[in-house]
Every structure is written in C-alpha cells, then in structure tokens.
Design a protein around this motif. Structure first.
Motif, PDB file in Angstrom:
ATOM      1  N   TYR A 246      63.138  59.345  18.326  1.00  0.00           N
ATOM      2  CA  TYR A 246      62.297  58.260  19.233  1.00  0.00           C
ATOM      3  C   TYR A 246      63.259  57.397  20.047  1.00  0.00           C
ATOM      4  N   ASP A 247      64.347  56.965  19.353  1.00  0.00           N
ATOM      5  CA  ASP A 247      64.851  55.763  20.176  1.00  0.00           C
ATOM      6  C   ASP A 247      66.490  55.980  19.600  1.00  0.00           C
ATOM      7  N   THR A 248      67.045  55.271  20.612  1.00  0.00           N
ATOM      8  CA  THR A 248      68.582  54.907  20.084  1.00  0.00           C
ATOM      9  C   THR A 248      68.886  53.652  20.615  1.00  0.00           C
TER      10      THR A 248
ATOM     11  N   ARG B 271      64.579  63.564  38.360  1.00  0.00           N
ATOM     12  CA  ARG B 271      65.540  62.804  37.976  1.00  0.00           C
ATOM     13  C   ARG B 271      65.755  62.295  36.173  1.00  0.00           C
ATOM     14  N   CYS B 272      64.574  62.789  35.527  1.00  0.00           N
ATOM     15  CA  CYS B 272      64.689  62.359  34.167  1.00  0.00           C
ATOM     16  C   CYS B 272      64.323  63.863  33.437  1.00  0.00           C
TER      17      CYS B 272
ATOM     18  N   CYS C  99      66.911  65.531  30.967  1.00  0.00           N
ATOM     19  CA  CYS C  99      67.537  65.057  29.676  1.00  0.00           C
ATOM     20  C   CYS C  99      66.333  64.755  29.023  1.00  0.00           C
ATOM     21  N   HIS C 100      65.125  64.225  29.381  1.00  0.00           N
ATOM     22  CA  HIS C 100      64.161  63.958  28.407  1.00  0.00           C
ATOM     23  C   HIS C 100      62.949  65.056  28.090  1.00  0.00           C
TER      24      HIS C 100
ATOM     25  N   PRO D 249      66.516  60.638  23.753  1.00  0.00           N
ATOM     26  CA  PRO D 249      65.297  60.084  23.123  1.00  0.00           C
ATOM     27  C   PRO D 249      64.159  60.769  23.413  1.00  0.00           C
TER      28      PRO D 249
ATOM     29  N   LEU E 133      62.227  48.814  29.112  1.00  0.00           N
ATOM     30  CA  LEU E 133      62.382  50.214  29.535  1.00  0.00           C
ATOM     31  C   LEU E 133      62.683  50.092  30.998  1.00  0.00           C
TER      32      LEU E 133
ATOM     33  N   SER F 194      72.341  52.968  30.111  1.00  0.00           N
ATOM     34  CA  SER F 194      72.706  52.245  28.783  1.00  0.00           C
ATOM     35  C   SER F 194      73.593  53.340  28.035  1.00  0.00           C
ATOM     36  N   GLN F 195      74.313  52.887  27.383  1.00  0.00           N
ATOM     37  CA  GLN F 195      75.175  53.692  26.213  1.00  0.00           C
ATOM     38  C   GLN F 195      74.612  53.284  24.860  1.00  0.00           C
ATOM     39  N   ALA F 196      74.323  54.356  24.038  1.00  0.00           N
ATOM     40  CA  ALA F 196      74.022  54.260  22.815  1.00  0.00           C
ATOM     41  C   ALA F 196      75.237  53.591  22.041  1.00  0.00           C
TER      42      ALA F 196
ATOM     43  N   MET G 229      72.767  56.989  29.223  1.00  0.00           N
ATOM     44  CA  MET G 229      71.601  56.995  30.009  1.00  0.00           C
ATOM     45  C   MET G 229      71.972  56.400  31.691  1.00  0.00           C
TER      46      MET G 229
HETATM   47  C1  HEC Z   1      71.649  62.285  31.589  1.00  0.00           C
HETATM   48  C2  HEC Z   1      70.650  62.545  30.865  1.00  0.00           C
HETATM   49  C3  HEC Z   1      69.596  61.301  31.196  1.00  0.00           C
HETATM   50  C4  HEC Z   1      68.917  61.253  32.343  1.00  0.00           C
HETATM   51  C5  HEC Z   1      69.008  62.193  33.404  1.00  0.00           C
HETATM   52  C6  HEC Z   1      67.628  60.333  32.075  1.00  0.00           C
HETATM   53  N1  HEC Z   1      67.940  59.573  30.945  1.00  0.00           N
HETATM   54 FE1  HEC Z   1      66.771  58.252  30.107  1.00  0.00          FE
HETATM   55  N2  HEC Z   1      68.115  58.266  28.433  1.00  0.00           N
HETATM   56  C7  HEC Z   1      69.047  59.035  28.037  1.00  0.00           C
HETATM   57  C8  HEC Z   1      69.887  58.835  26.891  1.00  0.00           C
HETATM   58  C9  HEC Z   1      71.092  59.160  26.289  1.00  0.00           C
HETATM   59  C10 HEC Z   1      69.080  57.336  26.303  1.00  0.00           C
HETATM   60  C11 HEC Z   1      69.331  56.731  24.982  1.00  0.00           C
HETATM   61  C12 HEC Z   1      70.399  55.721  25.581  1.00  0.00           C
HETATM   62  C13 HEC Z   1      70.483  54.531  24.850  1.00  0.00           C
HETATM   63  O1  HEC Z   1      69.389  54.072  24.195  1.00  0.00           O
HETATM   64  O2  HEC Z   1      71.442  53.591  24.699  1.00  0.00           O
HETATM   65  C14 HEC Z   1      68.080  57.528  27.499  1.00  0.00           C
HETATM   66  C15 HEC Z   1      67.115  56.603  27.163  1.00  0.00           C
HETATM   67  C16 HEC Z   1      65.782  56.265  27.844  1.00  0.00           C
HETATM   68  C17 HEC Z   1      64.851  55.124  27.631  1.00  0.00           C
HETATM   69  C18 HEC Z   1      64.752  54.560  26.626  1.00  0.00           C
HETATM   70  C19 HEC Z   1      63.990  55.268  25.356  1.00  0.00           C
HETATM   71  C20 HEC Z   1      64.100  54.573  24.077  1.00  0.00           C
HETATM   72  O3  HEC Z   1      63.239  54.920  23.203  1.00  0.00           O
HETATM   73  O4  HEC Z   1      65.263  53.954  23.725  1.00  0.00           O
HETATM   74  C21 HEC Z   1      63.855  55.314  28.687  1.00  0.00           C
HETATM   75  C22 HEC Z   1      62.585  54.702  28.714  1.00  0.00           C
HETATM   76  C23 HEC Z   1      64.473  56.425  29.706  1.00  0.00           C
HETATM   77  N3  HEC Z   1      65.571  56.754  29.156  1.00  0.00           N
HETATM   78  C24 HEC Z   1      63.647  56.714  30.511  1.00  0.00           C
HETATM   79  C25 HEC Z   1      64.214  57.584  31.630  1.00  0.00           C
HETATM   80  C26 HEC Z   1      63.794  57.869  32.951  1.00  0.00           C
HETATM   81  C27 HEC Z   1      62.690  57.256  33.515  1.00  0.00           C
HETATM   82  C28 HEC Z   1      64.643  58.800  33.719  1.00  0.00           C
HETATM   83  C29 HEC Z   1      64.429  59.188  35.053  1.00  0.00           C
HETATM   84  C30 HEC Z   1      64.425  58.218  36.163  1.00  0.00           C
HETATM   85  C31 HEC Z   1      65.997  58.938  32.590  1.00  0.00           C
HETATM   86  N4  HEC Z   1      65.653  58.339  31.432  1.00  0.00           N
HETATM   87  C32 HEC Z   1      66.838  59.845  33.062  1.00  0.00           C
HETATM   88  C33 HEC Z   1      69.587  60.169  28.921  1.00  0.00           C
HETATM   89  C34 HEC Z   1      69.185  60.278  30.373  1.00  0.00           C
END
Ligand code: HEC
Ligand code: HEC
Ligand code: HEC
Length: 404
Positions: free
Chosen positions: A240-242, A304-305, A308-309, A321, A337, A345-347, A359
């Motif tokens: 769920y979460d990083t 855009r999302c 990965c998700h 996550p 968020l 964000s970099q985990a 992210m």
């Molecule tokens: C290249 C891959 C990638 C893309 C594209 C991406 N994400 Fe992420 N996302 C990640 C990663 C990896 C994390 C965890 C990073 C961290 O927590 O430091 C993350 C974390 C998140 C989180 C936090 C969730 C949590 O539970 O910690 C949210 C919300 C999120 N992304 C939304 C989005 C949305 C909205 C988009 C599109 C606008 C998006 N992401 C695009 C890789 C991606």
C-alpha cells in the motif's frame, strides 16, 4: 592466586557484564526512541545542532554527548530523567515540546536510566548549541509553564491486564519510546497532542500528512495484515505505501533496526487497536464518475499514472504502491498526496531495501486543477471513496513547496 583475589576478580567481571547489559539496553532504546533524529547532526553522534522546523519557528536539538562543558557530562541520572520525561533541563529551564517529552513521559524510569548509561559511553563532542532561535516573544521559555499546565500529564504508563503481553509491549513502544503520537496524533490549539478518541488519528506537519494509524479498517491500518505492518516498519515498503519524508527517516534511523519481537508487538497492537476505540466512521459516497473532474482525472491517470500504478490501481508489488484500498489515498486531508504528485518522491532506502523506486514529479506538467482532478479520480475509483480535492489547496501547497 589467593581465593579472595579471585572472588574480587569474578565480582569485577560480573559488575562489568551488568554495565555492558545496561549500556546495550540503552543503545537499543535510544534507537527505538530515535534520539538521533534530532540530536545527531554534522558535529557528530548526539552532538546536537539539528535544526527543527516547528509551527513557532526554528529550534535546534541540544548536544547530549557526555561533554562536560557543552553536553550533558555533568548531569545526574535524576536531572536527565526529568529532562526526558518532564521537559526540565538540569539548570531548571523548561524545554520546548519539540523535544517529545510528553510521549517519553510514558517510559519507565529504568528505560530512561539505561539511555543515560548508554549516552555516557558515546564520544564526548565539544559543540556549543544555541537551542532557542525563536524570535521574541516566542523565545520566552516562561510561557512554557502555561503550556505544561495544559498539556503535560503526569503520565505513568499502565499495562492493561485484560490484554496480551504482546499487545501491552507494542502499546508501550508506540506510546513511550516510539513517540508515534508526536506525528500521528492531531494537536490542540496550543500545539499539544490530543489524546482519547483522537489518539493516532492523523495529523499534518510541515506539509506532510501523517495518516491515521488506528485500527480503523478504512482510514487506519486495521485492514492491513500484521505482516504488512511489519514490512512497512522494517523496510519502509508494503503493497500500500512506501514511507517518504519524516516517516522514511523514522524507518531508516529507527524501526528498520528494531528487533523482530518489537516489530511483531507493535504490529499486533496497531492491528487490534485501543480497547475503547470509536467505531469506524461510515465511508462517504464516492464522487460521480461522470463529473467533469472525474472524467478529466481518468484521462490524466490513463496517460500519466497507469503505467506504474496499473489501470486497476493495484500497483506492482515491491515497486509501485497500490492505490486501491489504501488508507492514505482516501485520507480526509490530501496534503501528502498533493505533495507526492507535485514534487515527486524517492522512497527511503533501508538496509533491507537499499534502492527505492522513484515517483516522478508532475509539478511542471500538471496545473493545480489537473492535480486536483487526478487525485479526485484515484480517491474515488476501484471502491475508494473520499471528499473532493480543492484546487485552491493544491495552489497553496505548490507555493509552500517552492518557498521551502
Ligand atoms: C514511473 C512510475 C510512476 C508514475 C508514472 C507515477 N507514479 Fe506514483 N508512485 C510511484 C512510486 C515509486 C511511488 C512511491 C514513492 C514514495 O513513496 O516515495 C509512488 C507513489 C504515489 C503516491 C503515494 C502513494 C502511497 O501510498 O505512498 C500517489 C498518491 C501516487 N504515486 C500517485 C500518482 C499519480 C496520480 C500519478 C500520475 C499523475 C503517478 N503516481 C505516476 C511511481 C510512479
Ligand atoms: C523530535 C525531535 C527530538 C527527539 C526525537 C529527541 N529530542 Fe531531545 N531535544 C530536542 C530539542 C529541540 C531540544 C532542545 C529544546 C529546547 O531548547 O527547549 C532537546 C533537548 C534535549 C535535552 C536537554 C538538553 C539540554 O542541554 O538542555 C535532553 C537531555 C534530550 N533532549 C535528550 C533526548 C533523548 C535522550 C532523546 C531520545 C530518547 C531525545 N532527546 C529525543 C528534540 C528532540
Ligand atoms: C517524525 C514524524 C513521524 C513519527 C515519529 C512517526 N511517523 Fe509514521 N508516518 C509519518 C508520516 C509523515 C507518514 C506518511 C508517510 C508517507 O506518506 O509516505 C507516516 C506513515 C506511517 C504509516 C503508514 C500508514 C499508511 O496508511 O500508509 C505507518 C503504519 C506508520 N507511519 C507507523 C508509525 C509508527 C508505528 C510510529 C512510531 C513507532 C511512527 N509511525 C512514527 C510520520 C511519523
């Protein structure tokens, strides 16, 4: 060798072993209590000088090495205990509650004493720290007498005989050395931690939202398995979460180094929760999928999302996550968020997971209304339901992030 000498030697070894055990216990407790987070900076281990942003201004962690002149080398055990549990320094001045003594008040005297024994063994560092860098009149420590009257309870931690030993041990760590409430409990108007029904229900600090970690199945961690809670605290990751921001630091410096027994106890306590926790609030109705914002959000998410998700919001285990069913995603306060989407964000890297996935930041390619729309979409799809995100909130968050 005369028998009496042997006896003396043996007694010496036993005393030494006892000291060693106390020091080792203190070393571990100092990790659980994460003293280093605020007291270890560039000047050396526990030598202070770490700036802390508080709602009132900047405070700086003190030098707590055994240096005679600038550290706590001359402090007695009693003086140290009073500082850690009641916020009063050796010379009698009151400490600002950025030092989480209202949480540490739940620690046993024996545990605080062990930390004292340990700190006496770390290298003494001569480093003069000016702790109080607040502007007038906030720099007047005298006001803290009033603060303590309102917020300092003479907490002596009590175990609950109706609960298991493991639950009690976990609760002690969470309420005492772990000081989880310092970030996860909302604050009252004076900045003191709220207790009772508000305990661990989430709070926002410095543009980070520390989510609800009660046993509530929707907003808290009650829906997570104990293994998922353990994985999060040990590695900073689960489905769920990083952990990012202050929690990534907490994991790296503290919970990633806890014993398996401590991790299991905390997980058992968090999953089961408090005895008299309030019943889970009913989930709100999800936003209408046909609304303009949800439609715009769906398109942005697909572009855009979803790479990965995943289109179904389930993420990729160990890498990206899961957004569906994630308490953080449906939290009332969407600050974290918004921050993650605007700034990326970099985990946090830990020994167990040395490189964190990234992210990307969308601050340059999505405007405030688009950020709000894509957040509305992830908060109200796949069974998720949460209030709409305000475009104005995203605008002020963006401004805060730029000036930081
Ligand atoms: C290249 C891959 C990638 C893309 C594209 C991406 N994400 Fe992420 N996302 C990640 C990663 C990896 C994390 C965890 C990073 C961290 O927590 O430091 C993350 C974390 C998140 C989180 C936090 C969730 C949590 O539970 O910690 C949210 C919300 C999120 N992304 C939304 C989005 C949305 C909205 C988009 C599109 C606008 C998006 N992401 C695009 C890789 C991606
Ligand atoms: C969240 C940050 C934070 C954590 C965690 C923290 N401290 Fe502090 N501590 C501070 C700050 C800030 C001050 C200075 C407060 C002031 O000047 O009023 C301080 C002051 C102190 C002092 C008083 C020193 C002096 O010279 O007056 C002692 C002793 C101390 N801390 C010990 C500890 C120990 C032991 C731990 C771990 C069990 C710990 N602290 C954890 C922030 C923290
Ligand atoms: C210095 C502040 C701070 C302290 C101390 C802290 N946390 Fe956190 N915690 C956070 C923040 C901020 C987040 C959100 C991180 C994110 O979104 O990546 C978080 C996230 C979490 C989560 C994930 C919740 C979710 O729904 O994704 C858990 C579980 C957690 N913390 C448990 C704990 C426990 C247990 C303790 C005490 C041992 C603790 N935290 C101490 C700031 C803190």
């Amino acid at each position: 060798m005369k028998p009496v000498l042997i006896a003396a030697l043996l007694a010496g070894t036993a005393a030494h072993a006892q000291d060693f055990n106390a020091v080792e216990k203190g070393r571990k407790l100092a990790i659980t209590a994460d003293c280093a987070a605020c007291h270890t900076g560039d000047a050396g281990e526990f030598a202070g000088g770490v700036p802390l942003e508080t709602p009132f201004g900047t405070l700086v962690g003190s030098n707590i090495t055994p240096d005679q002149a600038t550290g706590i080398g001359r402090w007695t055990k009693e003086e140290f205990r009073r500082a850690v549990k009641s916020g009063k320094a050796a010379d009698g001045h009151l400490l600002y509650p950025a030092m989480p003594y209202t949480d540490y008040a739940n620690m046993t005297d024996a545990d605080v004493d062990a930390i004292y024994d340990y700190l006496q063994t770390v290298p003494a560092v001569h480093n003069e720290v000016e702790e109080n860098q607040l502007p007038f009149p906030l720099n007047m420590r005298v006001a803290l007498y009033g603060w303590n009257l309102v917020n300092q309870t003479d907490a002596t931690y009590e175990t609950n005989p109706d609960k298991s030993e493991e639950w009690n041990k976990g609760r002690y760590i969470v309420m005492g050395p772990g000081h989880c409430a310092a970030c996860h409990s909302p604050r009252n108007l004076t900045g003191g931690e709220k207790t009772g029904d508000d305990f661990l229900t989430g709070a926002t600090l410095e543009n980070w939202h520390a989510p609800d970690i009660t046993a509530d199945p929707r907003l808290g961690v009650g829906g997570w398995s104990e293994d998922e809670i353990i994985a999060y605290l040990k590695t900073g990751h689960n489905a769920y979460d990083t952990a990012s921001g202050p929690m990534a630091e907490e994991v790296a410096l503290s919970s990633s180094k806890w014993s398996d027994g401590d991790l299991a106890s905390v997980a058992a306590y968090l999953k089961e929760g408090e005895v008299d926790a309030p019943a889970s609030a009913k989930a709100p109705d999800p936003l209408d999928a046909q609304s303009a914002s949800m439609q715009a959000g769906a398109a942005i998410y697909g572009d855009r999302c979803s790479a990965c998700h995943a289109a179904d919001g389930k993420g990729v285990a160990g890498l990206y996550p899961r957004l569906s069913g994630a308490p953080l995603v449906v939290a009332d306060d969407p600050t974290s968020l918004g921050r993650v989407v605007l700034a990326g964000s970099q985990a946090g890297a830990t020994a167990a997971a040395p490189t964190g996935p990234v992210m990307p930041s969308f601050g340059a390619t999505l405007d405030n209304a688009q950020v709000a729309a894509v957040l509305d979409y992830i908060r109200n799809s796949w069974g998720n339901a949460a209030p709409a995100v305000d475009t104005g909130d995203m605008a002020s968050l963006r401004k805060d992030l730029q000036t930081q």
